[in-house]
Design a protein around this motif. Structure first.
Motif, PDB file in Angstrom:
ATOM      1  N   GLU A 195       0.845  -1.207   0.000  1.00  0.00           N
ATOM      2  CA  GLU A 195       0.000   0.000   0.000  1.00  0.00           C
ATOM      3  C   GLU A 195       0.871   1.244   0.000  1.00  0.00           C
ATOM      4  N   TYR A 198       2.754   1.702  -3.405  1.00  0.00           N
ATOM      5  CA  TYR A 198       1.871   2.186  -4.485  1.00  0.00           C
ATOM      6  C   TYR A 198       1.512   3.647  -4.262  1.00  0.00           C
ATOM      7  N   PHE A 257      -4.338  -3.708  -6.566  1.00  0.00           N
ATOM      8  CA  PHE A 257      -3.664  -2.402  -6.429  1.00  0.00           C
ATOM      9  C   PHE A 257      -3.532  -1.718  -7.792  1.00  0.00           C
ATOM     10  N   ALA A 258      -3.224  -2.508  -8.807  1.00  0.00           N
ATOM     11  CA  ALA A 258      -3.012  -1.916 -10.137  1.00  0.00           C
ATOM     12  C   ALA A 258      -4.290  -1.246 -10.658  1.00  0.00           C
ATOM     13  N   TYR A 261      -4.151   2.035  -8.937  1.00  0.00           N
ATOM     14  CA  TYR A 261      -2.981   2.828  -9.332  1.00  0.00           C
ATOM     15  C   TYR A 261      -2.544   2.409 -10.734  1.00  0.00           C
ATOM     16  N   ALA A 264       1.092   2.894 -11.914  1.00  0.00           N
ATOM     17  CA  ALA A 264       2.207   2.373 -11.098  1.00  0.00           C
ATOM     18  C   ALA A 264       3.142   1.509 -11.930  1.00  0.00           C
TER      19      ALA A 264
END
Ligand code: UD1
Length: 310
Positions: A195, A198, A257-258, A261, A264
């Motif tokens: 976390e 990112y 997460f991607a 974000y 990223a």
């Protein structure tokens, strides 16, 4: 409404447990020595009149006894601990003091002052590295670290109080994640590390091929399990996994997460860490039967919340 004493109240799990107790109308005495906990975790709790905070070391002689004698809790939720497996390997004596002696103090204070219940933060680490998945509570206990050994010893100490009228629930947490988890060390929980990386626009590192899986459970579910065990009438004593019963891979985590974000950098892959286990998964059945507890927060929803509040 009850009077509940929470050790480790300023920690990751302790502060969420405290918040939930207060939200349900209970009165809480939080105890913490701020070794790994933070006062900021209790910012909300400290605004409430039903909360009091004692800065104290629960492993110290007489400390808990005095606090329990004065506060007269119905239940103690014992979450104070040396929380790092790596640190328990580096300093087994400190591990013993914070993870075994502290439990002995809890047991003694409970007996001396008629505390009816104890909820204890145990860990999936008591099972060690087992290939027999999902891990059920009957699975052989073979801890591979001083941390896991101390948690197992503490369970024995506390469950041994049953004939003396104390109802003890040992919660074997699997991989807990959520807001306030400290990402400071490379050995912090992987989700807390990811976390932060990112959020700061840095890429993450995956040790191994990313197909390793864990049973990730939201700290909100863990706090709810703690409160159920502390206050719900008619609970039977015993130990149970606190997990979701679902396996999530690191590649799944990175994919979530991607989505949040999209800019990223792609993850870097490095060789698996020595001693790393490939799969860990708990059976959630016993907690459902004995506590009426089932995890509700999905990993995707838990990560979305973590990203929102961080
Ligand atoms: C947990 C403990 C660990 C202990 C192990 C013993 C925590 C936070 N970790 O590890 O201290 O040694 O049980 O069973 O309590 N990973 C990455 N990139 C990172 C960080 C981690 O790929 O930046 C990987 C790890 O190598 C591992 C997975 O993510 O494969 C999960 O790691 P972690 O969150 O530390 O949990 P456990 O492996 O269950």
């Amino acid at each position: 409404m009850g009077q509940i004493l929470v050790t480790g109240a300023a920690g990751f799990i302790g502060s969420h447990t405290t918040d939930r107790l207060l939200a349900e109308g209970h009165t809480v005495l939080g105890v913490d020595n701020f070794r790994s906990g933070h006062r900021r975790n209790l910012a909300g709790a400290l605004t409430q009149s039903r909360f009091r905070l004692a800065e104290a070391d629960v492993a110290g002689a007489g400390v808990l006894d005095r606090l329990v004698a004065e506060f007269r809790p119905e239940a103690i939720i014992h979450l104070a601990a040396l929380v790092s497996v790596q640190e328990s390997i580096r300093d087994p004596e400190l591990n013993h003091r914070l993870n075994v002696t502290a439990t002995e103090r809890v047991a003694a204070a409970a007996l001396a002052h008629g505390v009816q219940r104890i909820v204890f933060a145990s860990s999936a680490a008591i099972y060690g590295d087992t290939a027999d998945l999902p891990i059920r509570e009957e699975t052989a206990k073979a801890p591979i670290s001083p941390y896991g050994e101390a948690k197992l010893r503490s369970e024995d100490i506390l469950l041994g109080l049953a004939p003396r009228g104390v109802t003890v629930r040992c919660h074997r947490y699997f991989n807990v994640f959520g807001p306030r988890q400290d990402p400071a060390s490379p050995y912090s929980g992987v989700i807390s590390i990811f976390e932060r990386r990112y959020r700061e626009g840095r890429g993450v590192t995956i040790y191994g091929d990313g197909r390793q899986t864990r049973d990730f459970i939201s700290v909100h579910d863990v706090a709810r399990a703690n409160v159920i065990a502390a206050v719900q009438p008619g609970i039977t004593p015993g130990a149970a996994n606190i997990c979701t019963g679902r396996a999530t891979s690191l590649l799944d985590i990175v994919a979530i997460f991607a989505r949040h974000y999209p800019q990223a950098p792609a993850p870097r892959f490095e060789p698996a860490r020595a001693g790393d286990i490939i799969h860990s998964l708990g059976s959630a059945a016993r907690a459902e039967v004995e506590l009426g507890f089932t995890a509700r927060v999905s990993v995707a929803d838990g990560l979305a919340e973590l990203i929102r509040v961080s």
